[in-house]
Design an enzyme around this catalytic site. Structure first.
Site, PDB file in Angstrom:
ATOM      1  N   PRO A 184       0.844  -1.198   0.000  1.00 21.09           N
ATOM      2  CA  PRO A 184       0.000   0.000   0.000  1.00 21.09           C
ATOM      3  C   PRO A 184       0.878   1.246   0.000  1.00 21.09           C
ATOM      4  O   PRO A 184       1.787   1.367   0.816  1.00 21.09           O
ATOM      5  CB  PRO A 184      -0.799  -0.121   1.304  1.00 21.09           C
ATOM      6  CG  PRO A 184      -0.004  -1.040   2.171  1.00 21.09           C
ATOM      7  CD  PRO A 184       0.754  -1.955   1.257  1.00 21.09           C
ATOM      8  N   GLN A 224      -6.047  -1.510   3.474  1.00 27.02           N
ATOM      9  CA  GLN A 224      -5.212  -1.212   4.635  1.00 27.02           C
ATOM     10  C   GLN A 224      -5.849  -0.106   5.467  1.00 27.02           C
ATOM     11  O   GLN A 224      -6.176   0.963   4.947  1.00 27.02           O
ATOM     12  CB  GLN A 224      -3.799  -0.787   4.253  1.00 27.02           C
ATOM     13  CG  GLN A 224      -2.922  -0.674   5.509  1.00 27.02           C
ATOM     14  CD  GLN A 224      -1.534  -0.166   5.255  1.00 27.02           C
ATOM     15  OE1 GLN A 224      -1.348   0.969   4.843  1.00 27.02           O
ATOM     16  NE2 GLN A 224      -0.526  -1.013   5.523  1.00 27.02           N
ATOM     17  N   CYS A 276       3.822   2.838   9.242  1.00 25.06           N
ATOM     18  CA  CYS A 276       4.034   4.154   8.637  1.00 25.06           C
ATOM     19  C   CYS A 276       4.579   5.135   9.670  1.00 25.06           C
ATOM     20  O   CYS A 276       4.015   5.274  10.757  1.00 25.06           O
ATOM     21  CB  CYS A 276       2.728   4.682   8.060  1.00 25.06           C
ATOM     22  SG  CYS A 276       2.900   6.313   7.283  1.00 25.06           S
ATOM     23  N   GLY A 279      10.669  -4.369   2.008  1.00 28.16           N
ATOM     24  CA  GLY A 279      11.742  -3.402   2.173  1.00 28.16           C
ATOM     25  C   GLY A 279      12.949  -3.682   1.302  1.00 28.16           C
ATOM     26  O   GLY A 279      13.620  -4.693   1.489  1.00 28.16           O
ATOM     27  N   ARG A 315       7.921   0.553  -4.294  1.00 27.33           N
ATOM     28  CA  ARG A 315       8.331   1.483  -5.350  1.00 27.33           C
ATOM     29  C   ARG A 315       8.812   0.776  -6.617  1.00 27.33           C
ATOM     30  O   ARG A 315       8.610   1.275  -7.722  1.00 27.33           O
ATOM     31  CB  ARG A 315       9.419   2.413  -4.812  1.00 27.33           C
ATOM     32  CG  ARG A 315       8.878   3.444  -3.824  1.00 27.33           C
ATOM     33  CD  ARG A 315       9.996   4.105  -3.050  1.00 27.33           C
ATOM     34  NE  ARG A 315      10.623   3.176  -2.123  1.00 27.33           N
ATOM     35  CZ  ARG A 315      11.800   3.370  -1.550  1.00 27.33           C
ATOM     36  NH1 ARG A 315      12.500   4.445  -1.830  1.00 27.33           N
ATOM     37  NH2 ARG A 315      12.288   2.483  -0.698  1.00 27.33           N
TER      38      ARG A 315
END
Length: 337
Positions: free
Chosen positions: A14, A67, A97, A209, A231
């Site tokens: 997300p 989410q 986050c 990650g 990304r």
């Protein structure tokens, strides 16, 4: 209700302002198997806001998870029940986050300090929704000892019935680093996340990650059930074309990224008819064809013409033609060299 581990082999994280419904439909046209996630939506927004705007999605997006952000078990339960009415496949709680906005709302990564509260949230959402409820967290925040923090969170939420755990293999520094810096500066510790799997062999564990290539994803799958990428899946969407063949042993939905875009055109026309601006859709297409001849011309054409008043699907068709022309020109140059 346990989520099948295969569902976790590959998912797209997300990402605020990125993984909206338009991006997700195009991603689905590249991969049938990828697990898709909405942008984070707060429980308060769902309870009090425009639910169709916040939670609506296209039927083709399944399997799709929503989410949620929040820290009040009662509010999250109310929001989860509403999400169940929208027939999501999963509800995921954001415990990772690090943004100031999220911290000010007392949720996100700061909840790493309150595993028992997160467990109560998980239990409340499961009871209210009847859906699989999962948690996405960090390995710790600030001065927490990562192994202790991560295992405390895992024990709490899995003990409360969480159906899967996704771990961003970095700490979050809530003071001193920006959200962007928190994605890159804290060191990755994949091996620590791998330690979860022997302890909870029957619960899907996924790692997130810094994973940017399919080879890196396959390497992680020797230790955990799944990988979540963010990304890399946005800036180089064409890589999704290889996910189903390489990670699931199944053909991609379409033979190429170009064919996926062609299949996307009817969706674009439908949304334009509903008043959506073309640029709000094509902004997600700029990562297509990366490294291919014509990719720059494709991006430039969309960026220039999709924003104009009255722009329609022909802008995308013309941009695709630029990719095709460049591919043909490059092939011709090689033949005459």
């Amino acid at each position: 209700m346990l989520v099948k581990p295969e569902s976790w082999r590959f998912s797209i994280a997300p990402m605020m302002e990125w993984t909206d419904r338009h991006y997700r439909v195009l991603a689905r046209l590249h991969s049938r198997k990828a697990r898709l996630y909405t942008e984070m939506v707060t429980s308060a927004a769902i309870i009090h806001g425009d639910r169709e705007r916040l939670l609506g999605y296209d039927a083709c997006e399944h399997p799709i998870a929503v989410q949620l952000g929040g820290s009040d078990p009662q509010d999250l339960a109310r929001a989860a029940k509403i999400c169940a009415e929208f027939a999501y496949d999963e509800i995921n709680l954001n415990v990772g986050c690090p943004s100031d906005r999220v911290q000010n709302g007392a949720f996100g990564a700061c909840l790493m300090r309150e595993p028992e509260l997160v467990a109560r949230c998980v239990a409340a959402m499961k009871e209210a929704s009847g859906l699989p409820v999962t948690v996405k967290c960090r390995i710790g925040v600030d001065d927490q000892e990562p192994r202790e923090a991560m295992f405390a969170m895992a024990r709490a939420v899995l003990g409360a019935g969480a159906d899967a755990l996704i771990v961003h293999a970095r700490k979050a520094w809530l003071k001193g680093l920006s959200p962007k810096e928190n994605r890159d500066i804290p060191p990755l510790d994949y091996a620590l996340v791998h330690e979860l799997k022997p302890v909870w062999p029957d619960v899907p564990i996924a790692v997130n990650g810094g994973i940017e290539t399919l080879d890196a994803m396959k390497a992680q799958l020797d230790f955990v059930d799944g990988v979540m990428i963010g990304r890399a899946a946005y800036h180089n969407m064409s890589m999704l074309q290889d996910v189903d063949p390489l990670l699931f042993g199944e053909p991609a939905p379409h033979e190429s990224s170009r064919a996926a875009v062609e299949a996307f055109l009817p969706y674009i026309e439908r949304k334009l008819g509903q008043g959506v601006r073309l640029a709000d859709i094509t902004r997600h297409m700029l990562g297509l064809f990366q490294g291919r001849p014509g990719a720059r011309a494709f991006r430039r054409h969309l960026a220039t013409f999709a924003v104009k008043r009255g722009a329609d699907v022909r802008v995308v068709e013309d941009a695709l033609a630029l990719v095709d022309h460049s591919v043909v020109a490059a092939a011709g140059a090689r033949l005459t060299a």
